[in-house]
Motif scaffolding. Structure first.
Motif, PDB file in Angstrom:
ATOM      1  N   VAL A 193       0.941  -1.249  -0.061  1.00  0.00           N
ATOM      2  CA  VAL A 193       0.068   0.157  -0.002  1.00  0.00           C
ATOM      3  C   VAL A 193       0.749   1.237   0.176  1.00  0.00           C
ATOM      4  CG1 VAL A 193      -1.616   1.120   1.308  1.00  0.00           C
ATOM      5  CG2 VAL A 193      -1.843  -1.186   1.340  1.00  0.00           C
ATOM      6  N   ASP A 194       0.624   2.252  -0.911  1.00  0.00           N
ATOM      7  CA  ASP A 194       1.375   3.475  -0.918  1.00  0.00           C
ATOM      8  C   ASP A 194       0.833   4.430  -0.368  1.00  0.00           C
ATOM      9  OD1 ASP A 194       3.079   5.265  -1.655  1.00  0.00           O
ATOM     10  OD2 ASP A 194       2.634   5.494  -4.004  1.00  0.00           O
ATOM     11  N   PHE A 195       1.378   4.577   0.983  1.00  0.00           N
ATOM     12  CA  PHE A 195       0.989   5.580   1.960  1.00  0.00           C
ATOM     13  C   PHE A 195       1.389   7.149   1.365  1.00  0.00           C
ATOM     14  CE2 PHE A 195       0.273   1.903   4.438  1.00  0.00           C
ATOM     15  CZ  PHE A 195      -1.064   1.973   4.864  1.00  0.00           C
ATOM     16  N   SER A 196       2.324   7.179   0.572  1.00  0.00           N
ATOM     17  CA  SER A 196       2.978   8.430   0.283  1.00  0.00           C
ATOM     18  C   SER A 196       1.710   9.081  -0.437  1.00  0.00           C
ATOM     19  CB  SER A 196       4.090   8.350  -0.582  1.00  0.00           C
ATOM     20  OG  SER A 196       3.804   7.632  -1.588  1.00  0.00           O
ATOM     21  N   ARG A 197       0.687   8.329  -0.923  1.00  0.00           N
ATOM     22  CA  ARG A 197      -0.578   8.904  -1.442  1.00  0.00           C
ATOM     23  C   ARG A 197      -1.737   9.178  -0.549  1.00  0.00           C
ATOM     24  NH1 ARG A 197      -0.945   5.939  -7.135  1.00  0.00           N
ATOM     25  NH2 ARG A 197      -2.629   7.208  -7.217  1.00  0.00           N
ATOM     26  N   GLU A 203       1.555   7.315   6.778  1.00  0.00           N
ATOM     27  CA  GLU A 203       0.996   6.568   7.699  1.00  0.00           C
ATOM     28  C   GLU A 203       0.383   7.312   8.896  1.00  0.00           C
ATOM     29  OE1 GLU A 203       2.767   2.346   7.484  1.00  0.00           O
ATOM     30  OE2 GLU A 203       0.787   2.119   8.262  1.00  0.00           O
ATOM     31  N   THR A 204      -0.662   7.585   9.069  1.00  0.00           N
ATOM     32  CA  THR A 204      -1.326   8.355  10.406  1.00  0.00           C
ATOM     33  C   THR A 204      -2.290   7.392  11.133  1.00  0.00           C
ATOM     34  OG1 THR A 204      -2.867   9.362   8.867  1.00  0.00           O
ATOM     35  CG2 THR A 204      -0.724  10.597   9.304  1.00  0.00           C
ATOM     36  N   PHE A 205      -2.539   7.876  12.572  1.00  0.00           N
ATOM     37  CA  PHE A 205      -2.868   7.104  13.371  1.00  0.00           C
ATOM     38  C   PHE A 205      -3.767   8.122  14.523  1.00  0.00           C
ATOM     39  CE2 PHE A 205       0.507   4.501  11.897  1.00  0.00           C
ATOM     40  CZ  PHE A 205      -0.314   3.714  11.555  1.00  0.00           C
ATOM     41  N   LEU A 206      -4.672   7.718  15.178  1.00  0.00           N
ATOM     42  CA  LEU A 206      -5.353   8.684  16.030  1.00  0.00           C
ATOM     43  C   LEU A 206      -4.153   8.226  17.647  1.00  0.00           C
ATOM     44  CD1 LEU A 206      -8.968   7.810  15.999  1.00  0.00           C
ATOM     45  CD2 LEU A 206      -7.794   9.938  15.220  1.00  0.00           C
ATOM     46  N   THR A 207      -3.969   9.584  18.255  1.00  0.00           N
ATOM     47  CA  THR A 207      -3.092   9.574  19.278  1.00  0.00           C
ATOM     48  C   THR A 207      -3.563   8.595  20.616  1.00  0.00           C
ATOM     49  OG1 THR A 207      -2.093  11.039  21.016  1.00  0.00           O
ATOM     50  CG2 THR A 207      -4.382  11.457  20.349  1.00  0.00           C
TER      51      THR A 207
ATOM     52  N   GLN B 173     -15.422  16.490   3.203  1.00  0.00           N
ATOM     53  CA  GLN B 173     -14.546  15.138   3.297  1.00  0.00           C
ATOM     54  C   GLN B 173     -14.112  14.793   4.681  1.00  0.00           C
ATOM     55  OE1 GLN B 173     -15.040  14.323  -0.176  1.00  0.00           O
ATOM     56  NE2 GLN B 173     -12.538  13.990  -0.393  1.00  0.00           N
ATOM     57  N   MET B 174     -14.378  13.461   4.857  1.00  0.00           N
ATOM     58  CA  MET B 174     -14.061  13.030   6.165  1.00  0.00           C
ATOM     59  C   MET B 174     -12.870  12.075   6.068  1.00  0.00           C
ATOM     60  SD  MET B 174     -17.975  12.120   7.264  1.00  0.00           S
ATOM     61  CE  MET B 174     -17.719  12.305   8.938  1.00  0.00           C
ATOM     62  N   PHE B 175     -12.044  11.799   7.294  1.00  0.00           N
ATOM     63  CA  PHE B 175     -11.176  10.944   7.505  1.00  0.00           C
ATOM     64  C   PHE B 175     -11.579   9.454   7.794  1.00  0.00           C
ATOM     65  CE2 PHE B 175      -8.596  14.682   7.945  1.00  0.00           C
ATOM     66  CZ  PHE B 175      -7.631  14.903   7.392  1.00  0.00           C
ATOM     67  N   ARG B 176     -11.388   8.399   7.062  1.00  0.00           N
ATOM     68  CA  ARG B 176     -11.876   7.468   7.555  1.00  0.00           C
ATOM     69  C   ARG B 176     -11.072   6.692   8.998  1.00  0.00           C
ATOM     70  NH1 ARG B 176     -14.250   3.281   5.474  1.00  0.00           N
ATOM     71  NH2 ARG B 176     -14.336   4.088   3.215  1.00  0.00           N
ATOM     72  N   VAL B 177     -11.748   6.265   9.822  1.00  0.00           N
ATOM     73  CA  VAL B 177     -10.883   5.500  10.817  1.00  0.00           C
ATOM     74  C   VAL B 177     -11.085   4.084  10.997  1.00  0.00           C
ATOM     75  CG1 VAL B 177     -10.995   5.482  13.435  1.00  0.00           C
ATOM     76  CG2 VAL B 177     -11.325   7.609  12.467  1.00  0.00           C
ATOM     77  N   SER B 178     -10.160   3.214  10.872  1.00  0.00           N
ATOM     78  CA  SER B 178     -10.343   1.786  10.987  1.00  0.00           C
ATOM     79  C   SER B 178      -9.069   1.041  11.555  1.00  0.00           C
ATOM     80  CB  SER B 178     -10.101   1.620   9.161  1.00  0.00           C
ATOM     81  OG  SER B 178     -10.042   0.228   8.904  1.00  0.00           O
ATOM     82  N   THR B 179      -9.417  -0.191  11.988  1.00  0.00           N
ATOM     83  CA  THR B 179      -8.378  -1.081  12.378  1.00  0.00           C
ATOM     84  C   THR B 179      -8.232  -2.225  11.202  1.00  0.00           C
ATOM     85  OG1 THR B 179      -9.919  -2.147  13.783  1.00  0.00           O
ATOM     86  CG2 THR B 179      -8.633  -0.563  14.653  1.00  0.00           C
ATOM     87  N   LEU B 180      -8.939  -2.155  10.301  1.00  0.00           N
ATOM     88  CA  LEU B 180      -8.672  -3.398   9.197  1.00  0.00           C
ATOM     89  C   LEU B 180      -7.173  -3.093   8.852  1.00  0.00           C
ATOM     90  CD1 LEU B 180     -11.627  -2.849   7.169  1.00  0.00           C
ATOM     91  CD2 LEU B 180     -11.374  -4.680   8.878  1.00  0.00           C
ATOM     92  N   ASP B 181      -6.797  -4.442   8.264  1.00  0.00           N
ATOM     93  CA  ASP B 181      -5.336  -4.653   7.917  1.00  0.00           C
ATOM     94  C   ASP B 181      -5.299  -4.004   6.357  1.00  0.00           C
ATOM     95  OD1 ASP B 181      -2.923  -5.386   6.766  1.00  0.00           O
ATOM     96  OD2 ASP B 181      -3.012  -7.487   7.588  1.00  0.00           O
ATOM     97  N   MET B 182      -4.749  -3.049   6.196  1.00  0.00           N
ATOM     98  CA  MET B 182      -4.713  -2.458   4.736  1.00  0.00           C
ATOM     99  C   MET B 182      -4.334  -3.525   3.726  1.00  0.00           C
ATOM    100  SD  MET B 182      -6.214   0.705   4.755  1.00  0.00           S
ATOM    101  CE  MET B 182      -5.361   2.189   4.073  1.00  0.00           C
ATOM    102  N   ALA B 183      -3.346  -4.169   4.097  1.00  0.00           N
ATOM    103  CA  ALA B 183      -2.533  -5.019   3.312  1.00  0.00           C
ATOM    104  C   ALA B 183      -3.308  -6.431   2.980  1.00  0.00           C
ATOM    105  CB  ALA B 183      -1.023  -5.517   3.939  1.00  0.00           C
ATOM    106  N   ASN B 184      -4.526  -6.658   3.608  1.00  0.00           N
ATOM    107  CA  ASN B 184      -5.095  -7.687   3.681  1.00  0.00           C
ATOM    108  C   ASN B 184      -6.799  -7.375   4.082  1.00  0.00           C
ATOM    109  OD1 ASN B 184      -5.724 -10.529   2.965  1.00  0.00           O
ATOM    110  ND2 ASN B 184      -4.836 -11.064   5.071  1.00  0.00           N
ATOM    111  N   LEU B 185      -7.235  -6.890   3.307  1.00  0.00           N
ATOM    112  CA  LEU B 185      -8.636  -6.400   3.531  1.00  0.00           C
ATOM    113  C   LEU B 185      -9.798  -7.273   3.415  1.00  0.00           C
ATOM    114  CD1 LEU B 185      -8.733  -2.953   1.579  1.00  0.00           C
ATOM    115  CD2 LEU B 185      -8.798  -3.288   4.177  1.00  0.00           C
TER     116      LEU B 185
END
Lengths: 464, 464
Positions: A193-197, A203-207, B173-185
């Motif tokens: 997955v290309d997180f640079s896009r 990659e970002t997360f909630l604190t 526009q909204m940010f998605r919040v997720s814990t799904l494994d992006m490499a293996n959805l």
């Protein structure tokens, strides 16, 4: 027309015999053919005010048809009440019905006991109940007291980033924040997955905590605190855990662990005093209907000095207790809830600050003690709640911090900014964290932490 | 040892001739072979305190080697200062050097003018500068004033959900919040991403506004407000936009648009008075170094009553202005920044509340006026900042709300809870939103909104 809040009218803030207007929602209606008693609540305090409506009123027929939940504007004369338990009432000269309740029989908020479980299903309406009105006012009182406590002591409020790139403690499951199209993820040459896009180009997360960030401010402004939301994606759907919760995190330069514990004790006592002074009405209801000792336990909390016990001594006490625990008690193992409860509830009988835990199960940023085996960490334990505050003195010596990061497998390059404070005028500093919803749950005697938050299990909220 | 804050020592809170201890970081050092003047800042106020150190001190050699950024604990006698511009100084009897600066020549925070652009690169250290110390204290002053204003007026603070399932305005526009494994959805049978396996069992996002949720509380407790983070994933990386920002959103039952505007005006004036009264030191610096009229423009803001202009009249004024605008001026089109600036800066010369905008470009929840063409919306515009507050009276009539939702293509089933308030004791209500960082930018005369937040462009923050 002098519009007044119900709380102020009942508190005698307006002259007896004067004309006032109150606006709110009907709680109950009772009466006879010639007289109606309408209890009106506007949420400004626990008690509604009673409006006495005589049949001379032009729309008396309408008044008699009022049901719980209808909205009204009542104007009349403020008079001393003859009724028990209320100071003033209104002899109504006008009652304007603003909004009716469509099908009163199915209106979910009825004037009868309703379980928190049921009310969680109609969470958008539950602020209209006695219980959740009280919880909301107590929660507000606590939050105002948090800000006031720190402001009076020259702390600066800091809002640390919510969307972050790092995990403050090197532990704890995080929520990913992304604007990538999940149905069509961009890939780099290697198929990853290309997180640079992604929105922030990484990659970002909630604190999970504002602590490391707020330290940067403590090391410039000396006394600072955060009060904001934090997030944990642990899959523990218990009545004690939330994925989204507010945290209070003060941080003080030139403070050691003893000072940290002193402030934690002073702070908690300040909060509880504020609740007892400012929300006596709501606390009386909590004590009557939810938790019998809700008031007396806060009073005890305020009166007694917190005990201090070193972890090593706590282990010895637990081993000598003769009590059978489910989890083993051994130097080097963390304390479990059952151990903490025994210490604070049975052994000491009041709040305890346990200090100087073994270094290997505490975070990398906690200051290593001279014994090389323990760190300057503390947990504040209290009867009826368990751990309420966790804190530590921070490691201000760069060489030891670097060794600790290596031990925890953390990349020093990623923490260069954090290392900088140990290179540029390093000072001892300490802080702690208080989970705000857990505090509310304790004060309000609730058994499920979902009852301490705004709006669980309703559209608009993900928390359930 | 009486530890005092620099601010309190300078303010004369301690007796002249008494012994005090201050702790902080060296700003500057100058002197001669026999005497050193060390300016120490602890961030409690704008000014550092001067410690006068004589060569009799046992570690005078050390003191002479101090450089900016070193941390010290200074004990001595508090005496009236002979120097210009400072009230008190300390005749040092002891100076303990707590932390040195490794390689003073490369220490980023030097006692010279530094651009905000450069400081954004060392954001973790910038609170040690005059500018960002001032910004942080002003920001804190404003946030405390926000809470105090509402608390004094019987508003309850509500923390609405950050992780949500819906978009408050049907826009943004909204940010998605997720814990799904992006490499293996995980996928469902049809090959779509299976969000039932995400953390909350459904798709979740970061909130864009707490308004709809906080309305639920207003319709039970009458006066409430939020003050928390909100998020917009618009890809507009300008100096005026943030993806993550704090918003203040009061909501009042039984309030119409006129009352909404009155509170907005009163609130802003209260905030600016607080800054002028409580942070005169920092504002003097801002006026001297950042924005010449920083103080006078706030004073003018406080003195003048806000003008009220209806949108329809504003369009007529703009058309008659004789001014050439880049964007067309026509009834039915939204006002652009150039139009707003002309109105508030050139035409009126003070803040303006523009009301009653065409319904088709405003949100579905705004109350439809009797003309059927406009809604009871307002924007507060101010010279030098533009739109600072946006608000509206909410549609409290269920039939009209339903028609508006249909018009905007919103599913009423999804808003059932919101519709409930129009079925159960509906009342007129109104509220507004204030972007907190934009307010800070204005008060501090900053040109980039990134300078109003804690910690941009540093590890730990995603915002850049």
């Amino acid at each position: 027309m002098t519009v007044v809040s119900v709380a102020q009218a009942l508190a005698g803030k307006f002259p007896e015999g004067g004309e006032v207007t109150v606006r709110g929602w009907v709680r109950t209606v009772r009466g006879s053919a010639a007289l109606a008693f309408v209890n009106v609540s506007d949420g400004s305090g626990f008690a509604p005010i009673q409006a006495v409506v005589a049949d001379g009123l032009s729309n008396f027929d309408e008044v008699k048809r009022l049901t719980p939940g209808c909205s009204v504007i009542v104007t009349g004369t403020l008079v001393k009440s003859q009724g028990k338990g209320q100071s003033f009432e209104i002899q109504a000269s006008a009652v304007e019905v603003v909004g009716w309740v469509e099908d009163p029989l199915t209106y979910p908020i009825q004037p009868k006991p309703m379980s928190p479980e049921f009310l969680r299903e109609v969470a958008h309406l539950r602020p209209r109940t006695n219980l959740f009105g009280a919880v909301t006012r107590i929660r507000n009182c606590l939050s105002q007291a948090v800000h006031r406590y720190f402001h009076e002591r020259e702390f600066c409020w800091i809002s640390t980033p919510i969307i972050t790139t790092s995990d403050a403690e090197g532990a704890g499951q995080m929520f990913r924040v992304s604007t990538l199209d999940m149905a069509n993820l961009p890939r780099d040459g290697a198929g990853n997955v290309d997180f640079s896009r992604d929105f922030f180009g990484k990659e970002t997360f909630l604190t999970v905590s504002g602590q490391l960030n707020v330290e940067a401010y403590a090391l410039a402004l000396s006394k600072v605190y955060t009060f904001g939301p934090t997030f944990r994606a642990e899959n523990s759907h218990t009545t004690r855990h939330l994925a989204e919760f507010w945290m209070v995190e003060p941080e003080m330069a030139f403070a050691d662990l003893a000072e940290d514990a002193r402030v934690a004790e002073d702070f908690l006592k300040y909060l509880f005093k504020a609740v007892l002074n400012e929300r006596a009405d709501d606390m009386a209801f909590i004590a009557e209907r939810v938790q019998k000792d809700a008031i007396t336990r806060l009073e005890k909390f305020i009166e007694a000095p917190f005990e201090r016990i070193e972890y090593t001594d706590a282990i010895a006490l637990l081993q000598k207790s003769g009590k059978k625990f489910d989890y083993p008690v051994e130097w080097g193992l963390d304390l479990q809830t059952e151990h903490e409860r025994w210490l604070t509830e049975e052994h000491v009988g009041r709040p305890v600050v346990v200090t100087n835990y073994p270094e290997h199960f505490k975070a990398f940023y906690m200051r290593l003690n001279d014994d090389g085996k323990t760190v300057a960490a503390m947990d504040v334990l209290a009867p009826g709640i368990g751990e309420i505050i966790g804190g530590s003195q921070r490691e201000e010596r760069l060489d030891i911090l670097d060794a600790r990061m290596a031990q925890f497998g953390l990349d020093p390059a990623h923490y260069q900014w954090y290392r900088d404070f140990r290179r540029y005028g390093s000072v001892p500093h300490a802080g702690f964290g208080l989970g705000f919803e857990r505090l509310v749950v304790y004060v309000c005697g609730l058994s499920n932490i979902r009852d301490a938050i705004a709006y669980p299990r309703a559209p608009g909220s993900a928390e359930f």
